[in-house]
Design a protein around this motif. Sequence first.
Motif, PDB file in Angstrom:
ATOM      1  N   VAL A  73       0.854  -1.189   0.000  1.00 20.91           N
ATOM      2  CA  VAL A  73       0.000   0.000   0.000  1.00 20.91           C
ATOM      3  C   VAL A  73       0.888   1.236   0.000  1.00 20.91           C
ATOM      4  O   VAL A  73       1.821   1.338   0.796  1.00 20.91           O
ATOM      5  N   VAL A  74       0.613   2.159  -0.907  1.00 23.73           N
ATOM      6  CA  VAL A  74       1.294   3.452  -0.897  1.00 23.73           C
ATOM      7  C   VAL A  74       0.364   4.467  -0.244  1.00 23.73           C
ATOM      8  O   VAL A  74      -0.816   4.550  -0.592  1.00 23.73           O
ATOM      9  N   VAL A  75       0.876   5.205   0.735  1.00 27.12           N
ATOM     10  CA  VAL A  75       0.117   6.245   1.419  1.00 27.12           C
ATOM     11  C   VAL A  75       0.666   7.592   0.975  1.00 27.12           C
ATOM     12  O   VAL A  75       1.862   7.854   1.127  1.00 27.12           O
ATOM     13  N   ILE A  76      -0.207   8.437   0.385  1.00 27.93           N
ATOM     14  CA  ILE A  76       0.232   9.772  -0.045  1.00 27.93           C
ATOM     15  C   ILE A  76      -0.527  10.788   0.805  1.00 27.93           C
ATOM     16  O   ILE A  76      -1.735  10.993   0.628  1.00 27.93           O
ATOM     17  N   ARG A 114      -0.572   1.445  11.374  1.00 27.69           N
ATOM     18  CA  ARG A 114      -1.690   0.523  11.494  1.00 27.69           C
ATOM     19  C   ARG A 114      -1.703  -0.506  10.363  1.00 27.69           C
ATOM     20  O   ARG A 114      -1.930  -1.695  10.569  1.00 27.69           O
ATOM     21  N   LEU A 115      -1.449  -0.023   9.139  1.00 32.04           N
ATOM     22  CA  LEU A 115      -1.433  -0.938   7.999  1.00 32.04           C
ATOM     23  C   LEU A 115      -0.294  -1.958   8.136  1.00 32.04           C
ATOM     24  O   LEU A 115      -0.468  -3.135   7.841  1.00 32.04           O
ATOM     25  N   ARG A 116       0.870  -1.485   8.610  1.00 29.88           N
ATOM     26  CA  ARG A 116       2.005  -2.414   8.804  1.00 29.88           C
ATOM     27  C   ARG A 116       1.660  -3.462   9.843  1.00 29.88           C
ATOM     28  O   ARG A 116       1.995  -4.634   9.686  1.00 29.88           O
ATOM     29  N   SER A 117       0.972  -3.036  10.906  1.00 35.83           N
ATOM     30  CA  SER A 117       0.637  -3.997  11.965  1.00 35.83           C
ATOM     31  C   SER A 117      -0.364  -5.036  11.461  1.00 35.83           C
ATOM     32  O   SER A 117      -0.509  -6.094  12.045  1.00 35.83           O
ATOM     33  N   GLU A 118      -1.071  -4.707  10.356  1.00 32.78           N
ATOM     34  CA  GLU A 118      -2.010  -5.671   9.760  1.00 32.78           C
ATOM     35  C   GLU A 118      -1.322  -6.518   8.694  1.00 32.78           C
ATOM     36  O   GLU A 118      -1.981  -7.277   7.981  1.00 32.78           O
ATOM     37  N   GLY A 119      -0.018  -6.310   8.526  1.00 33.83           N
ATOM     38  CA  GLY A 119       0.730  -7.158   7.592  1.00 33.83           C
ATOM     39  C   GLY A 119       0.951  -6.572   6.210  1.00 33.83           C
ATOM     40  O   GLY A 119       1.466  -7.242   5.321  1.00 33.83           O
ATOM     41  N   PHE A 120       0.558  -5.314   6.014  1.00 34.78           N
ATOM     42  CA  PHE A 120       0.789  -4.696   4.704  1.00 34.78           C
ATOM     43  C   PHE A 120       2.207  -4.147   4.623  1.00 34.78           C
ATOM     44  O   PHE A 120       2.791  -3.729   5.622  1.00 34.78           O
ATOM     45  N   ASP A 121       2.729  -4.140   3.402  1.00 33.15           N
ATOM     46  CA  ASP A 121       3.991  -3.493   3.114  1.00 33.15           C
ATOM     47  C   ASP A 121       3.628  -2.043   2.758  1.00 33.15           C
ATOM     48  O   ASP A 121       2.854  -1.826   1.833  1.00 33.15           O
ATOM     49  N   VAL A 122       4.124  -1.066   3.491  1.00 35.45           N
ATOM     50  CA  VAL A 122       3.659   0.316   3.320  1.00 35.45           C
ATOM     51  C   VAL A 122       4.795   1.250   2.943  1.00 35.45           C
ATOM     52  O   VAL A 122       5.871   1.202   3.534  1.00 35.45           O
ATOM     53  N   GLU A 123       4.540   2.115   1.945  1.00 38.60           N
ATOM     54  CA  GLU A 123       5.487   3.183   1.618  1.00 38.60           C
ATOM     55  C   GLU A 123       4.722   4.488   1.613  1.00 38.60           C
ATOM     56  O   GLU A 123       3.554   4.543   1.248  1.00 38.60           O
ATOM     57  N   VAL A 124       5.401   5.561   2.039  1.00 42.10           N
ATOM     58  CA  VAL A 124       4.725   6.838   2.248  1.00 42.10           C
ATOM     59  C   VAL A 124       5.371   7.944   1.409  1.00 42.10           C
ATOM     60  O   VAL A 124       6.590   8.023   1.309  1.00 42.10           O
ATOM     61  N   ALA A 125       4.529   8.809   0.816  1.00 44.25           N
ATOM     62  CA  ALA A 125       4.995  10.020   0.150  1.00 44.25           C
ATOM     63  C   ALA A 125       4.197  11.195   0.687  1.00 44.25           C
ATOM     64  O   ALA A 125       3.062  11.023   1.135  1.00 44.25           O
ATOM     65  N   ALA A 126       4.788  12.393   0.658  1.00 46.23           N
ATOM     66  CA  ALA A 126       4.162  13.542   1.315  1.00 46.23           C
ATOM     67  C   ALA A 126       3.713  14.647   0.360  1.00 46.23           C
ATOM     68  O   ALA A 126       3.235  15.689   0.795  1.00 46.23           O
ATOM     69  N   LEU A 130       6.464   7.466  -6.552  1.00 43.01           N
ATOM     70  CA  LEU A 130       6.490   6.296  -5.663  1.00 43.01           C
ATOM     71  C   LEU A 130       5.574   5.190  -6.189  1.00 43.01           C
ATOM     72  O   LEU A 130       5.938   4.009  -6.172  1.00 43.01           O
ATOM     73  N   VAL A 131       4.385   5.568  -6.661  1.00 42.97           N
ATOM     74  CA  VAL A 131       3.459   4.567  -7.199  1.00 42.97           C
ATOM     75  C   VAL A 131       4.074   3.886  -8.423  1.00 42.97           C
ATOM     76  O   VAL A 131       3.978   2.667  -8.593  1.00 42.97           O
ATOM     77  N   GLU A 132       4.745   4.678  -9.274  1.00 42.82           N
ATOM     78  CA  GLU A 132       5.384   4.096 -10.463  1.00 42.82           C
ATOM     79  C   GLU A 132       6.476   3.108 -10.068  1.00 42.82           C
ATOM     80  O   GLU A 132       6.631   2.054 -10.674  1.00 42.82           O
ATOM     81  N   ARG A 133       7.221   3.445  -9.021  1.00 44.68           N
ATOM     82  CA  ARG A 133       8.337   2.603  -8.601  1.00 44.68           C
ATOM     83  C   ARG A 133       7.849   1.359  -7.857  1.00 44.68           C
ATOM     84  O   ARG A 133       8.316   0.255  -8.103  1.00 44.68           O
ATOM     85  N   ALA A 134       6.891   1.567  -6.923  1.00 44.65           N
ATOM     86  CA  ALA A 134       6.499   0.477  -6.018  1.00 44.65           C
ATOM     87  C   ALA A 134       5.426  -0.458  -6.604  1.00 44.65           C
ATOM     88  O   ALA A 134       5.304  -1.588  -6.166  1.00 44.65           O
ATOM     89  N   GLY A 135       4.655   0.042  -7.593  1.00 45.78           N
ATOM     90  CA  GLY A 135       3.576  -0.782  -8.165  1.00 45.78           C
ATOM     91  C   GLY A 135       2.659  -1.355  -7.095  1.00 45.78           C
ATOM     92  O   GLY A 135       2.485  -2.562  -6.987  1.00 45.78           O
ATOM     93  N   PRO A 136       2.053  -0.487  -6.262  1.00 39.87           N
ATOM     94  CA  PRO A 136       1.275  -0.972  -5.114  1.00 39.87           C
ATOM     95  C   PRO A 136      -0.032  -1.671  -5.525  1.00 39.87           C
ATOM     96  O   PRO A 136      -0.506  -1.504  -6.648  1.00 39.87           O
TER      97      PRO A 136
END
Length: 230
Positions: free
Chosen positions: A4-7, A20-32, A40-46
């Motif tokens: 999941v990417v969080v922007i 919270r998402l990590r604690s549920e087992g998701f792989d999370v990356e964040v952009a601001a 980030l979405v292009e790189r991570a392909g969430p």
Amino acid sequence: MATVVVIEDEEPIAAAVAARLRSEGFDVEVAADGPSGVALVERAGPDLVVLDLMLPGFDGLEVCRRIQKDRPVPVLMLTARDSETDLLVGLAVGADDYLTKPFSPQELVLRVAAILRRMSAGGNGASDVLAIGALRIDRAAHRVTVESREIELTPTEYKLLLTLADRRGRVQARSHLLETVWEAAPDIQTRTVDMHVQRLRTKLGAAGDLIETVRGFGYRLRAAGQSRSA
Ligand code: CA
């Protein structure tokens, strides 16, 4: 494991959502901000994007347009207030669902899980036959049946039904339907959509109530297993 990417530019919200998402087992990356979010979405392909509407750089709507261009990716939009205009535009540019701030991280996790479940329940459109409750649409044969009874539809009704079915579970704005089905400018005659939806519902009989009216916005074809909403 789903990525999941969080922007989100509000750091406390981004941190709480990511934790919270990590604690549920998701792989999370964040952009601001908008531009780094798109990169980030292009790189991570969430598998899913949690997207704030108000962002520095360019806003969430523009992010949504850009990330949907190459590959459809599910989007959960975060809005600061319950603005109908924001919501309408957000849904029209392809957001799957939205949450109004403030929200609980738990609610967000539930929404994320629901969207991912809908996608894996056959949202990728690979099959020629769509079965939703009693409704069956055979694309190859251009055939629609309800409880095995064949339904005669006009080409416009068929296209309307397919458009709703392809994005089932999502609300689709009247203006979007008008553009897609009638290829007409969105500012004319949204009543046309209402009239056709009404005819389509009648023809579908027992399956007619799969098409829900979302007051003020448009229509949604319920996905299998999705409960009726107000
Ligand atoms: Ca913001």
